[in-house]
Design a protein around this motif. Structure first.
Motif, PDB file in Angstrom:
ATOM      1  N   CYS A  43       1.032  -1.186  -0.121  1.00  0.00           N
ATOM      2  CA  CYS A  43       0.060  -0.035   0.039  1.00  0.00           C
ATOM      3  C   CYS A  43       0.893   1.243   0.007  1.00  0.00           C
ATOM      4  CB  CYS A  43      -0.995  -0.062   1.173  1.00  0.00           C
ATOM      5  SG  CYS A  43       0.034   0.350   2.893  1.00  0.00           S
TER       6      CYS A  43
ATOM      7  N   VAL B 128       1.909   2.813   2.295  1.00  0.00           N
ATOM      8  CA  VAL B 128       2.817   2.743   3.464  1.00  0.00           C
ATOM      9  C   VAL B 128       4.207   1.926   2.930  1.00  0.00           C
ATOM     10  CG1 VAL B 128       3.195   2.270   5.979  1.00  0.00           C
ATOM     11  CG2 VAL B 128       0.962   2.989   5.097  1.00  0.00           C
TER      12      VAL B 128
ATOM     13  N   HIS C 178       0.423  -6.393   1.024  1.00  0.00           N
ATOM     14  CA  HIS C 178      -0.874  -7.014   1.640  1.00  0.00           C
ATOM     15  C   HIS C 178      -1.262  -8.304   1.176  1.00  0.00           C
ATOM     16  CE1 HIS C 178      -1.466  -3.948   4.843  1.00  0.00           C
ATOM     17  NE2 HIS C 178      -1.207  -3.021   3.836  1.00  0.00           N
TER      18      HIS C 178
ATOM     19  N   CYS D 294      -2.298  -2.126   9.643  1.00  0.00           N
ATOM     20  CA  CYS D 294      -1.109  -1.107   8.940  1.00  0.00           C
ATOM     21  C   CYS D 294      -1.847   0.069   9.142  1.00  0.00           C
ATOM     22  CB  CYS D 294      -1.191  -1.585   7.367  1.00  0.00           C
ATOM     23  SG  CYS D 294      -0.124  -0.467   6.315  1.00  0.00           S
TER      24      CYS D 294
ATOM     25  N   CYS E  14      -2.484   2.167   7.100  1.00  0.00           N
ATOM     26  CA  CYS E  14      -3.379   2.383   5.921  1.00  0.00           C
ATOM     27  C   CYS E  14      -4.898   1.832   6.466  1.00  0.00           C
ATOM     28  CB  CYS E  14      -3.145   1.631   4.643  1.00  0.00           C
ATOM     29  SG  CYS E  14      -3.076  -0.278   4.699  1.00  0.00           S
TER      30      CYS E  14
END
Ligand SMILES: [Zn+2]
Lengths: 221, 447
Positions: free
Chosen positions: B264, B266, B271, B326, B328
C-alpha cells in the motif's frame, strides 16, 4: 486498447486502435476460422506467438484487456501461451509435450526452432493428441509454399493476418477463406483488398496477396 | 466505484483478526475435506502420516499434522498429458486457462484454472490489489502483454473489470524490445505503468540514446507498479526522483503457492489477503513454526476452491510475514521476501540475505547495484563489489562509513570496492547478487 503493430519497416511505428467492438469482432472471426479448421470444444490450444499479435490477443479474454469473450471462450477450448521469441522455444516445446494440446498456433518463423527443440525433431511423437496446426502468417511476409513441422505433419492451415486491415483469414490450397459478415474483401489492381465492417473508421487495406487465376482465390465463409 | 476512496472492499480489507481467523479456519476445513475426498496427491501423503480431516480441529492441529510439500513433490507427480497432478479442486475438463511459473528454479510448472475461479480470484484478490496500488477506472495503462504469466493474465482481467484501457508495445519484456516500449510510452502517454524495475533504467537510457529527455518517457505516468525484482526503499526513492511519478508500488508473490499482492502507500510489505491465502512461517531447517513478525520460509495454503489446490506448499524464499494493523487501516498480512534460499548466507551465526546488506549500502550511498562475493569464504568482513555511478561517485570516499554502519546494523564488517557497473556479474539479464566459487576472485581492478 492500443497495440503497437508488428514492425516491418523500422523505425516506422504504427498502432492498432481497437475498440471493444473490434476486439469482440476479431474474436468471433478467429472462432469462425478455428471452427473451420476443425477445432472443437474442450480442445487445448497452445499459442506460440507474441501476446499482442492480432490472432493471439483474441484467443482469450485472459490475453486481452477489455475483451469479455475470446475465441477460446466462444468455442469452449482451453489455452496456454508462450511469447513468440526463439529464446523461448525450449519452454514452448516443454509445454507442448506436457500439456499435449490438440491445437498448436505458431508463428511461421518459429516452426524450425520449435521443431528442433522437440526430441528427434518430431512434433507428432512428442504429442500424440495434436490434430490441428495453425501457422500464423503475417502480411506482408512472403508466403511460404509449405511448412514442414515433422514427419507426417505439414502445414494444414495458414492463419493469415493483416494488422492494417484488422484482418484474419485462412489460406488453404491457394484460397483465402474469411467470414463474410465481418469483412468486405475484393480484388483491386491484382491484389486482395480487405476492409473490416466492424470498424467503420477503417478504410480498405491492400494486402500483399496477389489475386486472380494464378494467385489467391478469395472465398467467403 | 468511487475513484478517490482508499479501499476496493473496505469491510473485507479492514476486518478484525478474530473475524479473519474465523473465515480462515472455516475455509481451511472445507479445503482439507475436499482434498482428502478428491485429490490423490494429498490423500496419499496424508494417509502415509495417518491424518484425516477429522483430526484437524485447530490451526495448531493443521500446522502440526498436515505435512508440507515442495515444488519437487509436484514435479514428481506431473506427467505428460497430466500437468495438473491431481492438485486441483475442479474437474480437469473445467480448466480452461493455463499459465506458467517463471521457472527460475529450472523446469516450469503449470498453473491451471477455470473461468469461474479466475473471476473469483480477480474479485477477491486482484481487484483489491490493483485498487490499493491506485489503478482506477478510465486510466490508460501501459503493460507489455504476457499471456503465459499468471500476474499478466490476472492484470488483463482486472483492466476489463475495472474499465481501464491498455496500451502495449510489440515484443516481450526483453532488452531487445526496449525501443518499442519507449516509443509506445512517448506516443501514447499512459497514466499507469506496469513493469519490472530494470525496465525503468533501460527506458531512460534508450531515450538518452535517441536524444530524448529521459524524464519525458514517464511524464504522463502518475503511478507505477513494479514486480519481478526486489524493491528497497532506496530503489523506490531513486525511481521516484528520476521519473516524478506520484508513487511506485511493489507487487509480488508466488505462482506455485498461488499467493501474491502489492504494497500500500505505506510501503511496508505486500498486503496478502488473509481470507484468500493462509501464510505460515517456519524455521529454515527444522521447519518448526516461527511467530508472525519473525523470519523464515513461507508456507502457503489457498483458501479458495474451484482451481489449484494448495495446502501447505513450502516455498524456497526467506520471508517475513507481519500481522498487525497497517497505517493504511488494512489488517491483512504484510509480507516481505528477502531473497531466495540459495541467496542466503550465514555470517557469525546470523542468517542474512543481500536485502539487509542493501539497507546498509543505501543508508550511506543511496541505491546501488552490488554483488556479495563468497560470503562463506571466512574472514571477519563481508566482501562487496559496488557498481560505480558516474565519473566521480561520492560513494568511493564512503567505504569506511559502509563498514561502520554494517558493524552497527548487522554486527559484521563490510569490505567494499567500487567497480564499473558493467563489471558486475549478470546472468540471464539479472544481477548475480551473491557470487560464489572461484569466479568470486576473478573480478579484479575497477576498470
Ligand atoms: Zn497498508
Amino acid at each position: 486498447m492500443i497495440i503497437q503493430a508488428e514492425p516491418w519497416d523500422e523505425p516506422d511505428v504504427r498502432y492498432i486502435y481497437l475498440t471493444r467492438r473490434s476486439l469482440e469482432a476479431l474474436a468471433e472471426v478467429l472462432a469462425n476460422l478455428m471452427d473451420r479448421s476443425g477445432v472443437h470444444a474442450r480442445n487445448k490450444v497452445l499459442v506460440y506467438d507474441f501476446s499482442m499479435s492480432l490472432p493471439a490477443i483474441v484467443v482469450s479474454r485472459a490475453y486481452a484487456p477489455e475483451l469479455r469473450r475470446g475465441a477460446c471462450e466462444i468455442l469452449d477450448c482451453s489455452m496456454m501461451s508462450v511469447d513468440g521469441v526463439p529464446e523461448l522455444a525450449a519452454r514452448s516445446a516443454f509445454m507442448f509435450s506436457m500439456l499435449q494440446p490438440e491445437v498448436l498456433m505458431i508463428r511461421s518463423e518459429l516452426v524450425s526452432v520449435f521443431r528442433s527443440n522437440l526430441e528427434r525433431g518430431d512434433i507428432a511423437s512428442a504429442n500424440p493428441n495434436l490434430e490441428i496446426v495453425l501457422i500464423v502468417h503475417p502480411d506482408p511476409a512472403p508466403l511460404p509454399r509449405e511448412v514442414k513441422l515433422g514427419p507426417g505433419v505439414f502445414s494444414r492451415h495458414l492463419l493469415y493476418k493483416s494488422d492494417d486491415g484488422l484482418f484474419l483469414g485462412l489460406l488453404e490450397d491457394g484460397s483465402l477463406y474469411y467470414p463474410s459478415g465481418y469483412y468486405d474483401v475484393k480484388c483491386s489492381s491484382g491484389f486482395v483488398e480487405v476492409r473490416p465492417l466492424f470498424a467503420k473508421e477503417r478504410r480498405s487495406h491492400r494486402t500483399s496477396l496477389e489475386c486472380g487465376p494464378s494467385g489467391v482465390e478469395v472465398v467467403s465463409l | 466505484m468511487i475513484a478517490d476512496r482508499e479501499y476496493y472492499d473496505e469491510e473485507a480489507e479492514t476486518m478484525s483478526y478474530k473475524d479473519l481467523e474465523d473465515i480462515q479456519f472455516r475455509k481451511l476445513k472445507a479445503v482439507i475435506r475436499y482434498a482428502y475426498d478428491n485429490s490423490r496427491f494429498y490423500r496419499k501423503r496424508w494417509k502415509e502420516v495417518g491424518v484425516t480431516p477429522d483430526d484437524i480441529n485447530s490451526m495448531h492441529d493443521f500446522q502440526r499434522r498436515i505435512p508440507p510439500y515442495t515444488k519437487d513433490d509436484v514435479r514428481r507427480s506431473t506427467a505428460p498429458g497430466d500437468p495438473t497432478a491431481g492438485l486441483y479442486s475442479c474437474k480437469p475438463e473445467e480448466i480452461s486457462i493455463y499459465s506458467m511459473t517463471s521457472g527460475t528454479t529450472g523446469v516450469n510448472t503449470v498453473l491451471g484454472m477455470g473461468q469461474a475461479f479466475a473471476d473469483e480470484i480477480v474479485e477477491k484478490l486482484f481487484m483489491r490489489h490493483y485498487w490499493m496500488t491506485k489503478l482506477r477506472p478510465g486510466m490508460k495503462v501501459f503493460q507489455v502483454l504476457t499471456g503465459w504469466h499468471f500476474l499478466g493474465i490476472m492484470t488483463n482481467l482486472v483492466l476489463t473489470k475495472m474499465g481501464a484501457s491498455c496500451v502495449t508495445p510489440w515484443g516481450t519484456t526483453m532488452q531487445k524490445y526496449i525501443h518499442n516500449m519507449m516509443r509506445t510510452m512517448l506516443d501514447n502517454k499512459p497514466d499507469y505503468f506496469i513493469g519490472i524495475p530494470w525496465m525503468i533504467q533501460a527506458l531512460m537510457e534508450e531515450a538518452t540514446r535517441i536524444g530524448v529527455e529521459p524524464r519525458k518517457v514517464f511524464s504522463s505516468v502518475r503511478y507505477m507498479q513494479l514486480s519481478g525484482e526486489p524493491m528497497t526503499q532506496g530503489l523506490r526513492k531513486k525511481i521516484m526522483d528520476e521519473t516524478d511519478v506520484i508513487d511506485v508500488f511493489d507487487a509480488g508473490g508466488n505462482t506455485d503457492g498461488v499467493w501474491g499482492s502489492a504494497d500500500c502507500y505505506v510501503h511496508r510489505g505486500w498486503h496478502v489477503w488473509m481470507d484468500v491465502d493462509l501464510l505460515e512461517l517456519v524455521e529454515m531447517d527444522s521447519l518448526e513454526p516461527v511467530d508472525y513478525g519473525g523470519k523464515g520460509r513461507w508456507i502457503s495454503t489457498l483458501l479458495l476452491l474451484g482451481g489449484p489446490l494448495v495446502i501447505r506448499y513450502l516455498g524456497d524464499d526467506l520471508a517475513q510475514v507481519e500481522r498487525e494493523r497497517c497505517e493504511c487501516g488494512r489488517t491483512h498480512y504484510r509480507v516481505r521476501i528477502f531473497d531466495r534460499l540459495d541467496n542466503t548466507f550465514r555470517m557469525n551465526g546470523r542468517l542474512m540475505t543481500p536485502y539487509e546488506v542493501s539497507l546498509v549500502v543505501e543508508e550511506v550511498c543511496g541505491y546501488r547495484l552490488f554483488t556479495i562475493v563468497n560470503p562463506e569464504a571466512g574472514g571477519d568482513k563481508l566482501k562487496l563489489l559496488i557498481g560505480r555511478e558516474g565519473d566521480r561517485d561520492p560513494c568511493a570516499e564512503m567505504l569506511d562509513e559502509i563498514d561502520r554502519v554494517a558493524h552497527k546494523k548487522l554486527g559484521i564488517g563490510i569490505e567494499a570496492r567500487l567497480v564499473a557497473r558493467e563489471r558486475l556479474p549478470f546472468a540471464h539479464r539479472k544481477l548475480v547478487r551473491i557470487l560464489r566459487g572461484p569466479d568470486g576472485t576473478l573480478i579484479k581492478g575497477d576498470r
